[in-house]
Design a protein around this motif. Sequence first.
Motif, short mmCIF file in Angstrom:
data_model
loop_
_atom_site.label_atom_id
_atom_site.label_comp_id
_atom_site.label_asym_id
_atom_site.label_seq_id
_atom_site.Cartn_x
_atom_site.Cartn_y
_atom_site.Cartn_z
N ALA A 50 0.83 -1.21 0.00
CA ALA A 50 0.00 0.00 0.00
C ALA A 50 0.86 1.25 0.00
O ALA A 50 0.53 2.25 -0.66
CB ALA A 50 -0.92 0.00 1.22
N THR A 51 1.98 1.21 0.72
CA THR A 51 2.90 2.35 0.74
C THR A 51 3.52 2.56 -0.63
O THR A 51 3.63 3.69 -1.12
CB THR A 51 4.01 2.11 1.78
OG1 THR A 51 3.42 1.81 3.04
CG2 THR A 51 4.91 3.33 1.91
N GLY A 52 3.91 1.48 -1.27
CA GLY A 52 4.57 1.59 -2.57
C GLY A 52 3.65 1.91 -3.72
O GLY A 52 4.10 2.35 -4.79
N THR A 53 2.34 1.73 -3.54
CA THR A 53 1.39 2.01 -4.61
C THR A 53 1.19 3.50 -4.83
O THR A 53 0.88 3.94 -5.94
CB THR A 53 0.04 1.34 -4.30
OG1 THR A 53 0.23 -0.07 -4.20
CG2 THR A 53 -0.99 1.62 -5.38
N MET A 54 1.38 4.32 -3.79
CA MET A 54 1.02 5.73 -3.85
C MET A 54 1.71 6.51 -4.97
O MET A 54 1.05 7.32 -5.65
CB MET A 54 1.28 6.38 -2.50
CG MET A 54 0.85 7.84 -2.41
SD MET A 54 -0.90 8.09 -2.81
CE MET A 54 -1.64 7.09 -1.52
N PRO A 55 3.02 6.35 -5.21
CA PRO A 55 3.63 7.13 -6.30
C PRO A 55 2.93 6.92 -7.64
O PRO A 55 2.84 7.84 -8.46
CB PRO A 55 5.07 6.61 -6.34
CG PRO A 55 5.32 6.11 -4.96
CD PRO A 55 4.01 5.53 -4.50
N LEU A 56 2.44 5.71 -7.87
CA LEU A 56 1.73 5.43 -9.12
C LEU A 56 0.28 5.88 -9.05
O LEU A 56 -0.24 6.51 -9.97
CB LEU A 56 1.79 3.93 -9.43
CG LEU A 56 3.20 3.35 -9.62
CD1 LEU A 56 3.12 1.84 -9.77
CD2 LEU A 56 3.87 3.96 -10.83
N ALA A 57 -0.40 5.54 -7.95
CA ALA A 57 -1.81 5.86 -7.82
C ALA A 57 -2.05 7.37 -7.84
O ALA A 57 -3.03 7.85 -8.42
CB ALA A 57 -2.38 5.25 -6.54
N ALA A 58 -1.18 8.14 -7.20
CA ALA A 58 -1.34 9.59 -7.16
C ALA A 58 -0.70 10.29 -8.36
O ALA A 58 -0.70 11.52 -8.41
CB ALA A 58 -0.76 10.15 -5.86
N GLY A 59 -0.16 9.52 -9.28
CA GLY A 59 0.32 10.10 -10.52
C GLY A 59 1.62 10.87 -10.44
O GLY A 59 1.88 11.74 -11.28
N PHE A 60 2.49 10.55 -9.48
CA PHE A 60 3.75 11.28 -9.38
C PHE A 60 4.70 10.93 -10.52
O PHE A 60 5.69 11.63 -10.72
CB PHE A 60 4.42 10.97 -8.03
CG PHE A 60 3.81 11.71 -6.88
CD1 PHE A 60 4.27 12.96 -6.51
CD2 PHE A 60 2.74 11.18 -6.18
CE1 PHE A 60 3.70 13.66 -5.46
CE2 PHE A 60 2.16 11.85 -5.11
CZ PHE A 60 2.64 13.10 -4.75
N VAL A 61 4.43 9.86 -11.24
CA VAL A 61 5.27 9.51 -12.38
C VAL A 61 4.60 9.82 -13.71
O VAL A 61 5.18 9.57 -14.76
CB VAL A 61 5.64 8.01 -12.35
CG1 VAL A 61 6.44 7.68 -11.11
CG2 VAL A 61 4.40 7.13 -12.41
N GLY A 62 3.38 10.38 -13.67
CA GLY A 62 2.69 10.66 -14.92
C GLY A 62 1.85 11.93 -14.89
O GLY A 62 2.08 12.86 -15.65
N ILE A 63 0.88 11.97 -14.00
CA ILE A 63 -0.09 13.06 -14.01
C ILE A 63 0.53 14.39 -13.60
O ILE A 63 0.37 15.41 -14.29
CB ILE A 63 -1.28 12.71 -13.10
CG1 ILE A 63 -2.05 11.53 -13.68
CG2 ILE A 63 -2.21 13.91 -12.93
CD1 ILE A 63 -3.07 10.95 -12.75
N LEU A 64 1.25 14.41 -12.48
CA LEU A 64 1.85 15.66 -12.03
C LEU A 64 2.91 16.18 -12.99
O LEU A 64 2.93 17.39 -13.30
CB LEU A 64 2.43 15.49 -10.62
CG LEU A 64 1.41 15.18 -9.51
CD1 LEU A 64 2.07 15.26 -8.14
CD2 LEU A 64 0.21 16.12 -9.57
N PRO A 65 3.81 15.33 -13.52
CA PRO A 65 4.72 15.85 -14.57
C PRO A 65 3.98 16.34 -15.81
O PRO A 65 4.41 17.31 -16.43
CB PRO A 65 5.61 14.64 -14.89
CG PRO A 65 5.58 13.81 -13.65
CD PRO A 65 4.20 13.98 -13.10
N ALA A 66 2.86 15.68 -16.17
CA ALA A 66 2.09 16.12 -17.33
C ALA A 66 1.52 17.51 -17.12
O ALA A 66 1.55 18.36 -18.03
CB ALA A 66 0.97 15.13 -17.62
N LEU A 67 1.02 17.78 -15.93
CA LEU A 67 0.47 19.11 -15.64
C LEU A 67 1.57 20.17 -15.70
O LEU A 67 1.31 21.33 -16.03
CB LEU A 67 -0.19 19.12 -14.27
CG LEU A 67 -1.46 18.25 -14.14
CD1 LEU A 67 -1.94 18.23 -12.69
CD2 LEU A 67 -2.56 18.77 -15.05
N GLY A 68 2.80 19.79 -15.37
CA GLY A 68 3.90 20.73 -15.45
C GLY A 68 4.35 21.04 -16.86
O GLY A 68 5.13 21.97 -17.08
N LEU A 69 3.87 20.27 -17.85
CA LEU A 69 4.23 20.48 -19.25
C LEU A 69 3.20 21.31 -20.01
O LEU A 69 3.36 21.54 -21.21
CB LEU A 69 4.38 19.12 -19.95
CG LEU A 69 5.54 18.24 -19.49
CD1 LEU A 69 5.42 16.85 -20.10
CD2 LEU A 69 6.88 18.86 -19.87
#
Length: 627
Positions: free
Chosen positions: A34-53
């Motif tokens: 559950a701890t390790g799922t958060m970076p993916l579930a909250a979009g830290f590898v996709g959604i947040l970088p996308a918003l920064g572009l």
Amino acid sequence: MSLQSALLGYLLSLMLRFRISPQENVVLQTTAAATGTMPLAAGFVGILPALGLLEIEKDGSPPVTLSWVGAVGWSCAVAFFGVFLSPPIRKQVIIKEQLRFPSGTATAQLIAVLHDIPPPGSSARRRKGYRALSANEDIDIPDTVNPEEAAASNNDSYDEERETVRQEGWTTLGWSFLASAVMTLTSYFFPIIFNIPLFGTYLATGWLWTFTPSLSYVGQGIIMGFPTALSMNLGMLVGWGILSPMAKYSGWAPGPVGDMTNGARGWILWVSLAIMVSDSVTSLVPVAREIISKGLTTSSGIRLPRTPNPADNLNHDIDAGPQSDEEVETGDRLVPKEWVIWGLGISVILGTVLVWLVFGHEGIKPWATLIGFAMGGLLSILGVRALGETDLNPVSGLGKISQLLFAFIQPGNVVANVIAGGVAEAGAMQAGDLMQDLKTGHLLHASPRAQFYGQLVGSALSIFVTTTAYNLYTRAYPIPGPQFPAPTAYVWLSLARLLRNGQLPEQSANFMFGFALFFCIISAIKTRANRHRVWYAKWIPSGVAFAIGFLNTPSFSLARLVGGVIEYMYHRRWARDGGDIRLIIVASGFVLGEGVISVVSLVLRTFGVGVVSCLGCAPGLCPGCST
């Protein structure tokens, strides 16, 4: 990381000289997952970088960059919805339908071996490390074999594997960790080590053909297995060896090859997107059909014809679960319905408010966020069922389905499109990952309520750990950037832009249609083969893995292929007598070593400590060099 978490938890208990039970190990790995799922579930590898572009000219919105507080708020908004979805879905897919959830079953078998209890479903079969028996292997003990001798042989195998962990676990883990750590730290000071030109400097700098001998990548290839790594590298060859030069020399992508806007990398991204969506949607068709069939049966007594599955009996034997659709746990070990109802209600309302506070009314309207949560609940059912049957949660395709819907709900709003897709994907991803852990707990009779607590604790803790780590990395490195390209960010943003203005790169539509149609057929064949458990199912290319080979540069895929080959050769030549546990330990050490030292590298960069030498680097070859 469920297998690795269970193994490391057991090793830590040995080092600290306290004994944990199998059920406690289940809760431990549930919390870790559950701890390790958060970076993916909250979009830290996709959604947040996308918003920064985001760009005002293309998207009608300036870049959206969240502060630490804003990222915490966004994470809180999506952290718990999937957790509260898991208890009601559990009863349907694990208790009533008894879906296999291969990774959850494998974790249960590993924990059983470590704790000296009979592995689930092993009473009438020989074991092959932590893996479930394949469909083409013998299920029944031959008549010529004495059952008592077979049982004694199995017990000897369990004892050997368990003693391997007790006597060699820390040594093996330590050496693999040290090797990966030294390699990673050395590559920080001498960047050419992780950017070796495969076919000369021209292809390396102009066409991005380099090799990264990262032991973490090798470990990941071991974990994912040879068939998946092979599919990824087939995609890499097609995307970077054929389509990329074709797009460049035909003038369809005139920019630099690595440019995501008008270069070949951005051009093949669209083909990758078409493959992922077609593969995901096709694999979900039988799942959706079965859900509709069950719904019609329940409501009107009409039953749609079901294709016989000769592997049904095998599934029951592997899972070794109860052969009835009744709950086997007592009420005090289950999550009360009132908790689920209140939890879902509060998480949806709180999440909607937090999204509105973080992104504002112009970003996404509250009613649209509510629809995103509703979509997440529906897509979670499809994703969980697909995961239970195939061990693949097609969240990439599910997120794109949500984006398509929001192109009609809030047309022209790129920010809303990305956020709503992220909300829906987060629920589906969390529910799927947590269901694997609940399957493990079901097989080993761990308390679902204890696992639920672990999920809540892990998700809550990860909000702050993930946000802090991401904040530190973005201060030291550009994300997306040379060292952290975040290719999924471009997938999210590219589809949102397409839905806003409808413009595709030249000729990409034809290739998208052709590859989508081809992988619809391939996915249908693979889905049918998986349902019938035929031996060649795993060798049919995975569309999602194939598409990931397009997204990442060759350096990311080649090292994983090395790991996949190691895994394949190990099972072919050496695993028959010793099992897979030693290989899991080595792979875990490789991944952990680079992960820990990457934080050290982050600290060094933050304090201005740079590379020692750019020897061997050419301009544009090594991300860490300024030359």
